[in-house]
Design an enzyme around this catalytic site. Structure first.
Site, PDB file in Angstrom:
ATOM      1  N   HIS A 106     -21.978  -2.483   2.057  1.00  0.00           N
ATOM      2  CA  HIS A 106     -21.411  -1.141   2.080  1.00  0.00           C
ATOM      3  C   HIS A 106     -22.205  -0.155   1.235  1.00  0.00           C
ATOM      4  CE1 HIS A 106     -17.942   0.975   3.712  1.00  0.00           C
ATOM      5  NE2 HIS A 106     -17.914   1.699   2.616  1.00  0.00           N
ATOM      6  N   ASP A 175     -10.262   2.914  -2.443  1.00  0.00           N
ATOM      7  CA  ASP A 175      -9.549   3.446  -1.279  1.00  0.00           C
ATOM      8  C   ASP A 175      -9.718   2.536  -0.061  1.00  0.00           C
ATOM      9  OD1 ASP A 175      -8.546   5.687  -2.553  1.00  0.00           O
ATOM     10  OD2 ASP A 175     -10.317   6.891  -2.115  1.00  0.00           O
ATOM     11  N   GLU A 299      -5.106  11.950  -5.974  1.00  0.00           N
ATOM     12  CA  GLU A 299      -6.395  12.305  -5.400  1.00  0.00           C
ATOM     13  C   GLU A 299      -6.304  13.719  -4.831  1.00  0.00           C
ATOM     14  OE1 GLU A 299      -8.477   9.743  -2.730  1.00  0.00           O
ATOM     15  OE2 GLU A 299      -8.453   8.030  -4.098  1.00  0.00           O
TER      16      GLU A 299
END
Length: 542
Positions: A106, A175, A299
């Site tokens: 990632h 997240d 957030e």
């Protein structure tokens, strides 16, 4: 040691000279290795490495789809000892070969690649454990509470599933959950919970780590503490995490999830800072602690006219309200969305609405633009997954992702808004992916760890999570460079999260002189031959 009898400036100069010579030596040998394939066929056979085109091509890609570097070989280990043996072979070789670890791949700028070296694909460890019905996640009880012993190759999604079955869970998350434990702990691991519970590196109590010498070492804040603090947030430079013991807490059942809209950035940030200051106290499980009536997640994000109201991270706003939200975006160019969550269970269910109302009292969001959902805890934490699957089905997931993630000091966030959000982003008019912005408390970070953050007590993370086509990603990359140039010219003391610098000067600036000195010392101690994580381009000429 040398530093005991040399003045600090002299010692630092000698340290830099030593590192520079090592980089030059290893870099030249690595270049020779890359050009002449000195990773011998005998060694490839002895360690059961793969060098077929399909394996090499797969290891040369990551989520970013911007950088492609072919390794000489790929390794599918069956145990941590296999990895240690490979690293030790390199360390003891006349010409060491570089080694990177790839979990889910990632990274966005080739950080997990090893051009001309070996990529260790830890998915093989997960598959090995699954085929033998061996758990790489174990929930254990100690006198002080629950812990999870978790393999570095394990996915956070699997940690959630296994722990939740026991009624417990980690307090800090990212997240997106389909990342490896070793991967996020090598960077930091942040999300909207970080202001309260700290980054994921702050919930680790112990690790098994393979150093650049091929040694498998157990470390904690009390045992082999220098290695422990070096590896957490250390960008893979000091060791490979094969096991982490993480703190677990009783898992809530449900989440009250709220979004509020703002058209004024000052009011938006003021409210964010107010909310995280309420939650900035140390968390504990006492029923009479004020944290029990506070938020668990804060957030924020931008809504702009060139992007959708809902995005791949979550669909939240009701379709019936889309026209009036779009009208507001058209009127103001940018809206700011504050996203909040409060956890609860059967005992606190009757009070959650009242407690949330109390927390929101006095906030300056636009009247009539309050939205809420009640979802399960697992659904909330895994909220990004459905968007990923949708994009995969549309063949829009494996595309270029020219992301830029930044840490901005609180005192300079208004300058950033006026110079970046209201100027660069607005004028270029190409940003369609999520743009996140939310504050964190520095007190939740351990300065002994390698992660580099701003000096102020409160700082913001800003994430430009772009997706693009293969034909236009350079426009987003140019925008990222313009943002960084603006910050430099304006004197904004920005730090990259998931950094990708290309010069020693940039890395020195990123860490600051004191932390950079510690970083160099730790490299010499734990990976003196510059074997690990060459894709970060800190010590290797990749």
């Amino acid at each position: 040691m040398v530093e005991n009898y040399l003045p600090a400036p002299t010692y630092f100069i000698l340290l830099l000279i030593t590192i520079t010579r090592l980089i030059s030596t290893v870099g030249n040998k690595t270049e020779h290795l890359n050009n002449n394939s000195l990773l011998s066929s005998d060694l490839i056979s002895r360690h059961n490495l793969l060098d077929d085109p399909e394996s090499l091509e797969s290891a040369s890609r990551d989520f970013g789809n911007l950088v492609h570097h072919l390794p000489r070989a790929v390794f599918h280990p069956r145990s941590p000892q296999d990895i240690a043996s490979l690293v030790k072979t390199s360390y003891e070789s006349p010409v060491p070969f570089t080694i990177s670890v790839k979990g889910q791949g990632h990274s966005t700028r080739g950080q997990a690649m090893a051009r001309g070296g070996v990529v260790v694909d830890t998915r093989a460890l997960r598959e090995e454990n699954n085929s033998n019905k061996k758990k790489n996640i174990r929930v254990i009880w100690r006198e002080e509470g629950y812990y999870g012993d978790v393999g570095g190759e394990a996915l956070w999604a699997d940690v959630l599933r296994e722990a939740a079955e026991m009624g417990v869970a980690p307090a800090s998350w990212t997240d997106y959950l389909y990342l490896t434990v070793g991967g996020t702990l090598s960077n930091g691991g942040i999300s909207g919970q970080s202001f309260k519970y700290g980054p994921q590196i702050s919930i680790v109590h112990e690790m098994d780590v393979i150093t650049g010498k091929g040694e498998l070492v157990t470390c904690s804040s009390h045992t082999n503490s220098e290695l422990f603090h070096a590896v957490l947030g250390g960008l893979g430079q000091f060791g490979i995490i094969t096991r982490a013991r993480i703190a677990l807490h009783p898992a809530p059942k449900m989440v009250k999830w709220v979004r509020l809209l703002y058209n004024d950035f000052s009011a938006f940030t003021k409210d964010q800072e107010r909310l995280i200051s309420i939650n900035g106290r140390k968390h504990n499980n006492n029923d009479n602690n004020d944290d029990n009536v506070a938020l668990d997640y804060v957030e924020g994000m931008l809504l702009m006219h060139q992007g959708p109201i809902n995005n791949w991270r979550s669909s939240f706003f009701p379709l019936a309200d889309h026209p009036r939200i779009i009208s507001l975006v058209t009127q103001h160019s940018i809206l700011y969305c504050l996203e909040l969550a409060k956890y609860y269970d059967e005992k606190s269910e009757n009070n959650v609405d009242k407690e949330m109302q109390g927390l929101l009292e006095g906030l300056s969001y636009m009247p009539g633009f309050y939205y809420e959902k009640k979802v399960s805890y697992v659904e909330f934490l895994n909220r990004v997954r459905s968007g990923e699957l949708k994009l995969q089905s549309q063949r829009q997931w494996d595309v270029p992702h020219p992301w830029l993630n930044l840490f901005i000091p609180k005192s300079q966030i208004m300058d950033f808004d006026s110079g970046v959000f209201k100027n660069i982003i607005f004028k270029r008019n190409i940003t369609t992916g999520p743009v996140l912005i939310y504050p964190m408390n520095r007190s939740k970070w351990d300065k002994r760890m390698s992660a580099s953050i701003p000096e102020e007590d409160i700082f913001y993370t800003v994430g430009f999570l772009h997706s693009s086509g293969f034909d236009n990603w350079k426009a987003f990359d140019a925008q990222n460079k313009e943002i960084l140039k603006f910050c430099n010219d304006a004197g904004i003391k920005v730090k990259q999260y998931l950094p990708h610098y290309s010069t020693q000067e940039d890395w020195t600036k990123h860490f600051g002189p004191n932390k950079w000195r510690t970083f160099l010392e730790r490299k010499l101690q734990f990976d003196p031959r510059m074997i690990l994580s060459p894709g970060q381009r800190i010590f290797n000429k990749d």
